[in-house]
Scaffold this motif. Structure first.
Motif, PDB file in Angstrom:
ATOM      1  N   CYS A 134       0.862  -1.184   0.000  1.00 32.27           N
ATOM      2  CA  CYS A 134       0.000   0.000   0.000  1.00 32.27           C
ATOM      3  C   CYS A 134       0.893   1.228   0.000  1.00 32.27           C
ATOM      4  CB  CYS A 134      -0.905   0.002   1.218  1.00 32.27           C
ATOM      5  SG  CYS A 134      -1.813   1.550   1.449  1.00 32.27           S
ATOM      6  N   VAL A 135       0.757   2.039  -1.023  1.00 30.96           N
ATOM      7  CA  VAL A 135       1.563   3.250  -1.132  1.00 30.96           C
ATOM      8  C   VAL A 135       0.666   4.470  -0.957  1.00 30.96           C
ATOM      9  CG1 VAL A 135       1.366   3.261  -3.647  1.00 30.96           C
ATOM     10  CG2 VAL A 135       3.212   4.518  -2.543  1.00 30.96           C
TER      11      VAL A 135
ATOM     12  N   ASP B  90       8.148   1.039   4.718  1.00 30.10           N
ATOM     13  CA  ASP B  90       9.303   1.770   4.206  1.00 30.10           C
ATOM     14  C   ASP B  90       8.927   3.238   4.237  1.00 30.10           C
ATOM     15  OD1 ASP B  90      11.235   3.047   2.658  1.00 30.10           O
ATOM     16  OD2 ASP B  90      11.531   1.304   1.360  1.00 30.10           O
ATOM     17  N   ASN B  91       9.399   3.955   5.239  1.00 34.11           N
ATOM     18  CA  ASN B  91       8.992   5.345   5.416  1.00 34.11           C
ATOM     19  C   ASN B  91       9.453   6.224   4.249  1.00 34.11           C
ATOM     20  OD1 ASN B  91       7.707   4.827   7.877  1.00 34.11           O
ATOM     21  ND2 ASN B  91       9.609   5.130   9.032  1.00 34.11           N
ATOM     22  N   ALA B  92      10.579   5.897   3.662  1.00 32.25           N
ATOM     23  CA  ALA B  92      11.080   6.693   2.539  1.00 32.25           C
ATOM     24  C   ALA B  92      10.175   6.581   1.323  1.00 32.25           C
ATOM     25  CB  ALA B  92      12.493   6.269   2.187  1.00 32.25           C
ATOM     26  N   LYS B  93       9.465   5.467   1.215  1.00 34.78           N
ATOM     27  CA  LYS B  93       8.572   5.235   0.073  1.00 34.78           C
ATOM     28  C   LYS B  93       7.107   5.408   0.442  1.00 34.78           C
ATOM     29  CE  LYS B  93      11.715   1.949  -2.204  1.00 34.78           C
ATOM     30  NZ  LYS B  93      11.869   0.566  -2.740  1.00 34.78           N
ATOM     31  N   ASN B  94       6.820   5.810   1.682  1.00 34.59           N
ATOM     32  CA  ASN B  94       5.427   5.966   2.137  1.00 34.59           C
ATOM     33  C   ASN B  94       4.615   4.695   1.860  1.00 34.59           C
ATOM     34  OD1 ASN B  94       5.896   8.586   3.030  1.00 34.59           O
ATOM     35  ND2 ASN B  94       5.148   9.541   1.150  1.00 34.59           N
ATOM     36  N   THR B  95       5.225   3.561   2.134  1.00 38.39           N
ATOM     37  CA  THR B  95       4.614   2.280   1.784  1.00 38.39           C
ATOM     38  C   THR B  95       4.573   1.355   2.989  1.00 38.39           C
ATOM     39  OG1 THR B  95       5.397   2.476  -0.508  1.00 38.39           O
ATOM     40  CG2 THR B  95       4.770   0.278   0.253  1.00 38.39           C
ATOM     41  N   VAL B  96       3.469   0.629   3.103  1.00 37.24           N
ATOM     42  CA  VAL B  96       3.315  -0.396   4.121  1.00 37.24           C
ATOM     43  C   VAL B  96       3.048  -1.723   3.418  1.00 37.24           C
ATOM     44  CG1 VAL B  96       0.840   0.050   4.438  1.00 37.24           C
ATOM     45  CG2 VAL B  96       2.159  -1.050   6.270  1.00 37.24           C
ATOM     46  N   TYR B  97       3.600  -2.783   3.988  1.00 38.06           N
ATOM     47  CA  TYR B  97       3.474  -4.112   3.407  1.00 38.06           C
ATOM     48  C   TYR B  97       2.799  -5.061   4.395  1.00 38.06           C
ATOM     49  CZ  TYR B  97       7.217  -2.117   0.538  1.00 38.06           C
ATOM     50  OH  TYR B  97       7.971  -1.298  -0.271  1.00 38.06           O
TER      51      TYR B  97
ATOM     52  N   TYR C  26      -8.997  -6.632   1.789  1.00 41.12           N
ATOM     53  CA  TYR C  26      -7.992  -6.065   2.695  1.00 41.12           C
ATOM     54  C   TYR C  26      -7.818  -4.581   2.369  1.00 41.12           C
ATOM     55  CZ  TYR C  26      -6.811 -10.610   4.548  1.00 41.12           C
ATOM     56  OH  TYR C  26      -6.866 -11.829   5.191  1.00 41.12           O
ATOM     57  N   LEU C  27      -7.952  -3.770   3.397  1.00 42.41           N
ATOM     58  CA  LEU C  27      -7.900  -2.311   3.225  1.00 42.41           C
ATOM     59  C   LEU C  27      -6.731  -1.726   4.019  1.00 42.41           C
ATOM     60  CD1 LEU C  27     -11.299  -3.025   3.951  1.00 42.41           C
ATOM     61  CD2 LEU C  27     -11.275  -1.021   2.467  1.00 42.41           C
ATOM     62  N   CYS C  28      -6.076  -0.790   3.391  1.00 46.73           N
ATOM     63  CA  CYS C  28      -4.964  -0.080   4.003  1.00 46.73           C
ATOM     64  C   CYS C  28      -5.485   1.188   4.683  1.00 46.73           C
ATOM     65  CB  CYS C  28      -3.960   0.265   2.904  1.00 46.73           C
ATOM     66  SG  CYS C  28      -2.562   1.258   3.424  1.00 46.73           S
ATOM     67  N   ASN C  29      -4.900   1.519   5.797  1.00 47.74           N
ATOM     68  CA  ASN C  29      -5.275   2.721   6.544  1.00 47.74           C
ATOM     69  C   ASN C  29      -4.015   3.434   7.009  1.00 47.74           C
ATOM     70  OD1 ASN C  29      -5.752   3.767   9.623  1.00 47.74           O
ATOM     71  ND2 ASN C  29      -7.452   4.288   8.281  1.00 47.74           N
ATOM     72  N   ALA C  30      -4.031   4.759   6.994  1.00 46.08           N
ATOM     73  CA  ALA C  30      -2.862   5.510   7.453  1.00 46.08           C
ATOM     74  C   ALA C  30      -3.297   6.840   8.039  1.00 46.08           C
ATOM     75  CB  ALA C  30      -1.891   5.743   6.298  1.00 46.08           C
TER      76      ALA C  30
END
Length: 120
Positions: free
Chosen positions: A22-23, A72-79, A93-97
């Motif tokens: 998720c980016v 990966d904070n540099a890529k604003n991405t969660v895996y 599956y849903l991403c939340n930030a």
């Protein structure tokens, strides 16, 4: 405005693995907590896993030992690495930030969701 875009879902056999990504895109100053939720038909949305900006993680009881969340904070991405998948893991599956935007706005954002189906 910010946008969360998930990818990596699909059909997998029981016991198999998938990796979701998720980016976060847009005018982002900072991202705090990130997480994955899931929603199956006729069931409430539930937390799968969460991760703080410092890397501290927490997991839902049903996925502990099988799923791993990372970012990966540099890529604003969660895996989300999902191993030993079971049919009961089938869900959207849903991403939340929690995102602090450059315009000063702060709040939770949701992705559109990615379908994971575990079936033989």
């Amino acid at each position: 405005q910010v946008q969360l875009v998930e990818s990596g879902g699909g059909l997998v056999q029981p016991g198999g693995s998938l990796r979701l990504s998720c980016v976060a895109r847009g005018s982002i100053l900072r991202i705090d907590n990130m997480g994955w939720y899931r929603q199956a038909p006729a069931k409430q949305r539930e937390l799968v896993a969460g991760i703080t900006s410092g890397g501290r993680t927490n997991y839902g009881d049903s996925v502990k030992g099988r799923f791993t969340i990372s970012r990966d904070n540099a890529k604003n991405t969660v895996y989300l690495q999902m191993n030993s998948l079971k049919p009961e893991d089938t869900a959207v599956y849903l991403c939340n930030a929690d995102i602090f935007q450059r315009n000063g706005r702060y709040g939770g954002a949701w992705g559109q969701g990615t379908q994971v189906t575990v079936s033989s």
